[in-house]
Design an enzyme around this catalytic site. Structure first.
Site, PDB file in Angstrom:
ATOM      1  N   LEU A 196     -37.347 -54.195  29.673  1.00 18.52           N
ATOM      2  CA  LEU A 196     -37.124 -55.285  28.714  1.00 18.52           C
ATOM      3  C   LEU A 196     -38.096 -55.176  27.543  1.00 18.52           C
ATOM      4  CD1 LEU A 196     -35.880 -58.173  28.107  1.00 18.52           C
ATOM      5  CD2 LEU A 196     -37.867 -59.089  29.340  1.00 18.52           C
TER       6      LEU A 196
ATOM      7  N   ARG B 177     -41.313 -46.926  23.283  1.00 18.71           N
ATOM      8  CA  ARG B 177     -41.103 -46.418  24.648  1.00 18.71           C
ATOM      9  C   ARG B 177     -39.699 -46.764  25.155  1.00 18.71           C
ATOM     10  NH1 ARG B 177     -44.897 -44.701  22.164  1.00 18.71           N
ATOM     11  NH2 ARG B 177     -47.008 -44.439  23.008  1.00 18.71           N
TER      12      ARG B 177
ATOM     13  N   GLU C 205     -33.526 -50.451  36.132  1.00 16.46           N
ATOM     14  CA  GLU C 205     -32.203 -51.077  36.279  1.00 16.46           C
ATOM     15  C   GLU C 205     -31.145 -50.253  35.538  1.00 16.46           C
ATOM     16  OE1 GLU C 205     -33.514 -55.037  34.872  1.00 16.46           O
ATOM     17  OE2 GLU C 205     -32.997 -55.754  36.874  1.00 16.46           O
TER      18      GLU C 205
ATOM     19  N   LEU D 205     -40.538 -56.562  25.733  1.00 14.04           N
ATOM     20  CA  LEU D 205     -41.402 -57.724  25.999  1.00 14.04           C
ATOM     21  C   LEU D 205     -41.845 -58.394  24.706  1.00 14.04           C
ATOM     22  CD1 LEU D 205     -43.560 -56.032  28.787  1.00 14.04           C
ATOM     23  CD2 LEU D 205     -41.853 -57.825  29.135  1.00 14.04           C
TER      24      LEU D 205
ATOM     25  N   GLY E 135     -36.621 -52.959  33.576  1.00 17.54           N
ATOM     26  CA  GLY E 135     -35.240 -52.799  33.133  1.00 17.54           C
ATOM     27  C   GLY E 135     -34.840 -51.344  32.935  1.00 17.54           C
TER      28      GLY E 135
ATOM     29  N   GLU F 267     -42.279 -56.469  36.953  1.00 12.58           N
ATOM     30  CA  GLU F 267     -41.895 -57.851  36.630  1.00 12.58           C
ATOM     31  C   GLU F 267     -42.888 -58.874  37.170  1.00 12.58           C
ATOM     32  OE1 GLU F 267     -39.800 -55.458  37.165  1.00 12.58           O
ATOM     33  OE2 GLU F 267     -37.940 -55.762  36.059  1.00 12.58           O
TER      34      GLU F 267
ATOM     35  N   GLY G 180     -33.659 -59.061  35.812  1.00 11.32           N
ATOM     36  CA  GLY G 180     -32.479 -59.745  35.288  1.00 11.32           C
ATOM     37  C   GLY G 180     -31.345 -58.793  34.967  1.00 11.32           C
TER      38      GLY G 180
END
Ligand code: 1HE
Length: 268
Positions: A72, A33, A122, A74, A119, A142, A150
């Site tokens: 991110l 993904r 982001e 994970l 992210g 998050e 982050g």
């Protein structure tokens, strides 16, 4: 020597000059993904470091498969069991990539579909223009994952949709989608069909501008937001001094003067 971009150097990104000066950068890990592992972040740093001096006129940033980006990685984060310092340094690489995007001076158009989360949001918010289709949705999971942003969400997502909304998204995992998401500022365009096709249209329009104008639009505005109003006004005058007297602009001004240039009209 000006850098060139060698598409064969990239694996987690598919990088291609699709039309003259218009590059398509596609997150290329659909099976995951398009989660951002550390290697993908390094490839983003590499591409967006080179782009401003490699003749790139505009970039369309897209995701492969059904989702733009799951944020991110994970699993990598779980497996690496990082120290605080390790994760801080990783976040600094995200910032390196995303700052190169936002401040690099090359127009970046994000073509959004499916999940644009954590992210991934982001990353999308580091682009200059976001185009969403009807499948796109936005969230900051998050809080549910025991994490914190982050990759700049505290700055850029807050800029897009405001502090209160961003905090609520992180506290509750709230998902925004459809027209409401566009109205709130997650994207400047929402389309019925393909966000990629619409993003290419935006990129083509932007690429018709003079590169120095686009450089100012896609770096100076962001820099000026970080300044006091006094300093921003001063910097704006300096940038306009350079951009508005560029020799390449003379033909465009002459075309306005001799009435051959298009006029600005209402959308009727
Ligand atoms: C992943 C990731 C990932 C999928 N890292 N591997 N981000 C999130 O909390 C979002 C996490 N992902 C999801 O909620 C869902 O995967 C999606 C909504 C994006 C897609 O759902 P779906 O049903 O299509 O896929 P899936 O079955 O959940 O996942 C398919 C595969 O992608 C699976 O791998 P497989 O090897 O088992 O097939 C998943 O593990 C993998 N995958 N998302 C790693 N995120 C700088 S700080 C930033 C902080 C954050 O970004 S936190 C938010 C993280």
């Amino acid at each position: 020597m000006a850098p060139t971009i060698d598409p064969t150097r990239f694996t987690n990104l598919a990088v291609e000059e699709r039309e003259s000066g218009i590059w398509v950068v596609t997150l290329n890990r659909a099976a995951k993904r398009n989660a951002l592992d550390s290697h993908t972040v390094e490839e983003l740093v590499e591409f967006f470091s080179a782009a401003p001096r490699a003749g790139v006129r505009a970039v369309v940033l897209a995701g492969s498969g059904d989702h733009f980006c799951a944020g991110l990685d994970l699993i990598e984060h779980h497996d690496e069991d990082r120290s605080p310092a390790d994760f801080m340094h990783l976040c600094l690489r995200w910032h390196e990539a995303f700052n190169k995007m936002e401040y690099g001076g090359v127009p970046i158009i994000a073509a959004l579909h499916g999940a644009v989360v954590g992210g991934g949001l982001e990353l999308a918010s580091s682009a200059h223009v976001r185009v969403m289709d009807q499948t796109a949705y936005f969230a900051l999971p998050e809080g549910q994952r025991g994490l914190f942003t982050g990759g700049g969400a505290t700055i850029r997502v807050t800029d897009l949709v405001g502090k209160s909304r961003m905090i609520d998204m992180m506290l509750t995992g709230r998902v925004y989608q459809g027209q409401e998401a566009a109205d709130l500022g997650f994207a400047q365009y929402i389309v019925e069909g393909s966000s990629f096709d619409a993003a290419m249209d935006v990129a083509r329009k932007a690429a018709q501008n003079l590169p120095l104008s686009n450089f100012a639009i896609c770096s100076a505005v962001s820099h000026m937001q970080n300044m006091s109003a006094m300093d921003a006004a001063y910097a704006e005058a300096v940038v306009a001094g350079v951009v508005n007297t560029q020799p390449d602009a003379r033909a465009r001004l002459a075309a306005f003067a001799d009435k051959s240039a298009a006029r600005v009209r209402r959308n009727d």
